[in-house]
Enzyme design. Structure first.
Site, PDB file in Angstrom:
ATOM      1  N   ASP A 135       1.135  -0.820  -0.286  1.00  0.00           N
ATOM      2  CA  ASP A 135      -0.119   0.202   0.217  1.00  0.00           C
ATOM      3  C   ASP A 135       1.258   1.258   0.030  1.00  0.00           C
ATOM      4  OD1 ASP A 135      -2.880   1.544   0.246  1.00  0.00           O
ATOM      5  OD2 ASP A 135      -2.679   1.182   2.677  1.00  0.00           O
ATOM      6  N   HIS A 142      -3.690  13.703   0.660  1.00  0.00           N
ATOM      7  CA  HIS A 142      -3.957  13.484   1.907  1.00  0.00           C
ATOM      8  C   HIS A 142      -2.809  13.087   2.506  1.00  0.00           C
ATOM      9  CE1 HIS A 142      -4.836   9.933   4.081  1.00  0.00           C
ATOM     10  NE2 HIS A 142      -4.157   9.478   3.974  1.00  0.00           N
ATOM     11  N   ARG A 246      -7.986   4.210  13.005  1.00  0.00           N
ATOM     12  CA  ARG A 246      -6.977   5.274  13.583  1.00  0.00           C
ATOM     13  C   ARG A 246      -6.536   4.806  14.620  1.00  0.00           C
ATOM     14  NH1 ARG A 246      -5.364   6.422   8.736  1.00  0.00           N
ATOM     15  NH2 ARG A 246      -7.218   6.884   6.798  1.00  0.00           N
ATOM     16  N   TYR A 253       2.144   3.091  15.381  1.00  0.00           N
ATOM     17  CA  TYR A 253       2.604   3.381  14.013  1.00  0.00           C
ATOM     18  C   TYR A 253       4.715   3.580  14.270  1.00  0.00           C
ATOM     19  CZ  TYR A 253       3.438   8.621  13.391  1.00  0.00           C
ATOM     20  OH  TYR A 253       3.441   9.743  13.433  1.00  0.00           O
ATOM     21  N   LYS A 262      -4.434  -2.234  10.595  1.00  0.00           N
ATOM     22  CA  LYS A 262      -4.284  -2.297   8.723  1.00  0.00           C
ATOM     23  C   LYS A 262      -4.682  -3.525   8.298  1.00  0.00           C
ATOM     24  CE  LYS A 262      -3.302   2.283   7.656  1.00  0.00           C
ATOM     25  NZ  LYS A 262      -4.446   3.316   6.236  1.00  0.00           N
ATOM     26  N   THR A 266      -9.713  -5.223   4.623  1.00  0.00           N
ATOM     27  CA  THR A 266      -9.248  -4.678   3.293  1.00  0.00           C
ATOM     28  C   THR A 266     -10.444  -5.108   2.096  1.00  0.00           C
ATOM     29  OG1 THR A 266      -6.839  -4.522   3.295  1.00  0.00           O
ATOM     30  CG2 THR A 266      -7.697  -3.545   1.152  1.00  0.00           C
ATOM     31  N   THR A 359      -4.614   6.569   0.443  1.00  0.00           N
ATOM     32  CA  THR A 359      -6.214   7.562  -0.163  1.00  0.00           C
ATOM     33  C   THR A 359      -6.051   8.168  -1.068  1.00  0.00           C
ATOM     34  OG1 THR A 359      -6.367   6.871   2.581  1.00  0.00           O
ATOM     35  CG2 THR A 359      -7.343   8.724   1.592  1.00  0.00           C
ATOM     36  N   GLU A 373     -10.033  12.705   7.421  1.00  0.00           N
ATOM     37  CA  GLU A 373     -10.126  14.195   6.849  1.00  0.00           C
ATOM     38  C   GLU A 373     -11.387  14.846   6.735  1.00  0.00           C
ATOM     39  OE1 GLU A 373      -7.934  11.750   3.899  1.00  0.00           O
ATOM     40  OE2 GLU A 373      -6.661  13.605   3.226  1.00  0.00           O
TER      41      GLU A 373
HETATM   42 CA    CA Z   1      -4.075   3.097   2.635  1.00  0.00          CA
END
Ligand code: CA
Length: 432
Positions: A135, A142, A246, A253, A262, A266, A359, A373
Site C-alpha cells: 500500500d 491526503h 486510527r 505506528y 491496517k 481490506t 487514500t 480528513e
Molecule cells: Ca491505505
C-alpha cells in the site's frame, strides 16, 4: 484506434448509459454460475456475465493461442501472467463476440443460454490469488492533510515524500470481496498522551478510498522493472477500501509504520478493469516539483481520469450520505513510478500482487478520501440520514465506494465496493 474502445461500438446485450459495463469496458472477474459449479473466469457486460470457460471450450477463443482451460481456474492468475499481447488478442475476440453486428453468439440461443448469465443469478467470487499486498501513500493532498493534523502546517510533508512514493508492505490474507462485512477490530490504544495503554474495541474506525492494480507478468528477483516498462506488468485496476483503525494506528505506528491498524481487512470490488479499457481516459498527471530522480522519470508521464465517490449509509436506512467525490488523476505518484520504485532494489513482484494507491484525496473539501480528513479528526462531525452524528464510522454503517470514467454517453466503471461494519468481538471471549 483500438477497436475495443471505439465509443460507437454497441453490444447485442442491453447496456444502459449509466452502466459501468458497456462493450468498451469488459472487466474480468470470477464467478460460480450456481453454488454447485466450480468458480471460473468471466467478463462483465451490462447486467450479464460472459462465462469465459464456456466460450473457450466452444473454440471461440482458439485464435488467441491460450493454454487450454485457462479460464476454468478459481482465480484469474493463470491468465494474468500471460504477456500483454495475449491479453489484447483475447479482449479483441471477446469484444467481437459481444458486438451487435456479430452473429456467432448473438444468434446461437443454446450457447448464449449457457455462456451469458444474468449477474444476479451467479455468485461472484474473489477474483485473484494475491501473494503480496503493498500500500502506497501517493496522494499529496491526503499526505498533507494528515501531516497538518499530526505535525502542523510547516512540517506537513515528511522530507522524503516529494522524492519517492512512500509505501509499506500490507497484509494480503485479509483482503476480502465487496459485500463481506468487516468486524471492528480490538486493539491497543493510548486513551490520552502520557497515560498507559488499554486494550479494547477500536473507537476511531475509518475507511480509505483507494484504487489498486494487479501485477500481470512478474519480474525475477534482481531484475528491476524500469519506469517506462511498468505498464507491461500491470494487468488491471480494482477499487479498494483500505479499512483503518486510527486510534490503534496512532499508538503503534512509530517507528516501523502501521501494523494491526491496517491488517484486519481490506475490501476490493469484484471487477478488474484493464489498462486497454482505460486508454481513452488517459490524462496528464500532476507536474512533479522537484523533478524526481532519473529512475522515476517517465518519458510519457500520464494517469487516468477516474471519478471516485464514497457514500455512508446508517443501519436500516435506504438513503446514505455522499461524503466524498474525488478523482484518481490527483495522485502525485503514478502506478508506473510505484512499480519501478518497488522493484528498484531487485524486489520481485509476482503475478496477482496488489499494489494500492493510498487514500485518494482531492484538493478541496468534499474530495477527501477518509473520515479522518472529512471530519478533520472528529472536530467537524457529519450527520447521516436517519443515523445521527458521525466523527468516525459506527457499527452497522455501510461504506459504498464507486469509480468510473465518463465517456461521451457511456461509462467505463469499476462497480462498487460496499461493506457493513459489524460490532467488535472480544478476543478474550467475553462479548462487550
Ligand atoms: Ca491505505
Amino acid at each position: 484506434m483500438d477497436p475495443t474502445v471505439d465509443p460507437s461500438a454497441e453490444s447485442f446485450v442491453p447496456v444502459s448509459p449509466d452502466s459501468h459495463f458497456p462493450i468498451q469496458n469488459l472487466p474480468y472477474g470470477v464467478f460460480s454460475p450456481t453454488p454447485q459449479d466450480e468458480p471460473r473466469a468471466g467478463v462483465r457486460i451490462g447486467d450479464h456475465v460472459l462465462d469465459l470457460a464456456v466460450i473457450q471450450n466452444s473454440g471461440l477463443l482458439d485464435s488467441a493461442g491460450l493454454p487450454e482451460g485457462i479460464f476454468s481456474y478459481p482465480v484469474l492468475n493463470p491468465f494474468m501472467e500471460l504477456d500483454r499481447d495475449q491479453h489484447r488478442i483475447t479482449r479483441l475476440l471477446i469484444h467481437g463476440l459481444l458486438r451487435k453486428d456479430e452473429s456467432t453468439l448473438r444468434d446461437d440461443a443454446v450457447l448464449r443460454g449457457r455462456a451469458l448469465l444474468p449477474v444476479d443469478s451467479v455468485t461472484l467470487q474473489f477474483p485473484v490469488g494475491i501473494p503480496d499486498y503493498t500500500d502506497f501513500y501517493s496522494s499529496k493532498e491526503h499526505a498533507t492533510n494528515v501531516g497538518i493534523m499530526f505535525r502542523g502546517k510547516d512540517n506537513a510533508l515528511m522530507p522524503n515524500w516529494l522524492h519517492l512514493p512512500v509505501g509499506y508492505h500490507g497484509r494480503a490474507s485479509s483482503i476480502i470481496l465487496s459485500g463481506q462485512p468487516v468486524i471492528r477490530p480490538y486493539g491497543q490504544t493510548q486513551p490520552a498522551e502520557g497515560e498507559p495503554p488499554v486494550f479494547g474495541p477500536c473507537r476511531l474506525m475509518d475507511f480509505e478510498l483507494e484504487m489498486g492494480f494487479f501485477v500481470g507478468a512478474g519480474n525475477a528477483q534482481g531484475h528491476p522493472v524500469g519506469v517506462n516498462d511498468a505498464d507491461g506488468h500491470i494487468f488491471g485496476l480494482v477499487l479498494v477500501n483500505d479499512w483503518s483503525a486510527r486510534d490503534i494506528q496512532k499508538w503503534e505506528y512509530q517507528p516501523l509504520g502501521p501494523f494491526n491498524a491496517k491488517n484486519f481487512a481490506t475490501s476490493i470490488a469484484p471487477w478488474i478493469v484493464t489498462l486497454d479499457a482505460l486508454a481513452p481516459f488517459r490524462c496528464d498527471a500532476p507536474v512533479q516539483d522537484p523533478e524526481p530522480l532519473d529512475y522515476l522519470k517517465e518519458s510519457n508521464r500520464g494517469t487516468y481520469d477516474i471519478n471516485l465517490e464514497v457514500e455512508i449509509t446508517a443501519e436500516g436506512q435506504n438513503e446514505g450520505l455522499r461524503v466524498c467525490e474525488s478523482n484518481f488523476k490527483h495522485l502525485y505518484w503514478t502506478m508506473a513510478q510505484q512499480l519501478a520504485h518497488h522493484t528498484s532494489t531487485g524486489c520481485n513482484l509476482n503475478t496477482g500482487d496488489m499494489l494500492a494507491s493510498g487514500t485518494i484525496s482531492g484538493p478541496e473539501k468534499g474530495s477527501y478520501g477518509s473520515m479522518l480528513e472529512i471530519t478533520w479528526r472528529g472536530t467537524e462531525p457529519i450527520t447521516l440520514p436517519g443515523g445521527g452524528e458521525r466523527k468516525f464510522l459506527a457499527d452497522g454503517d455501510t461504506v459504498t465506494m464507486s469509480a468510473w470514467c465518463q465517456g461521451d454517453g457511456y461509462r467505463v466503471g469499476f462497480g462498487e465496493v460496499a461493506s457493513m461494519i459489524l460490532p467488535a468481538r472480544d478476543p478474550q471471549g467475553t462479548e462487550t
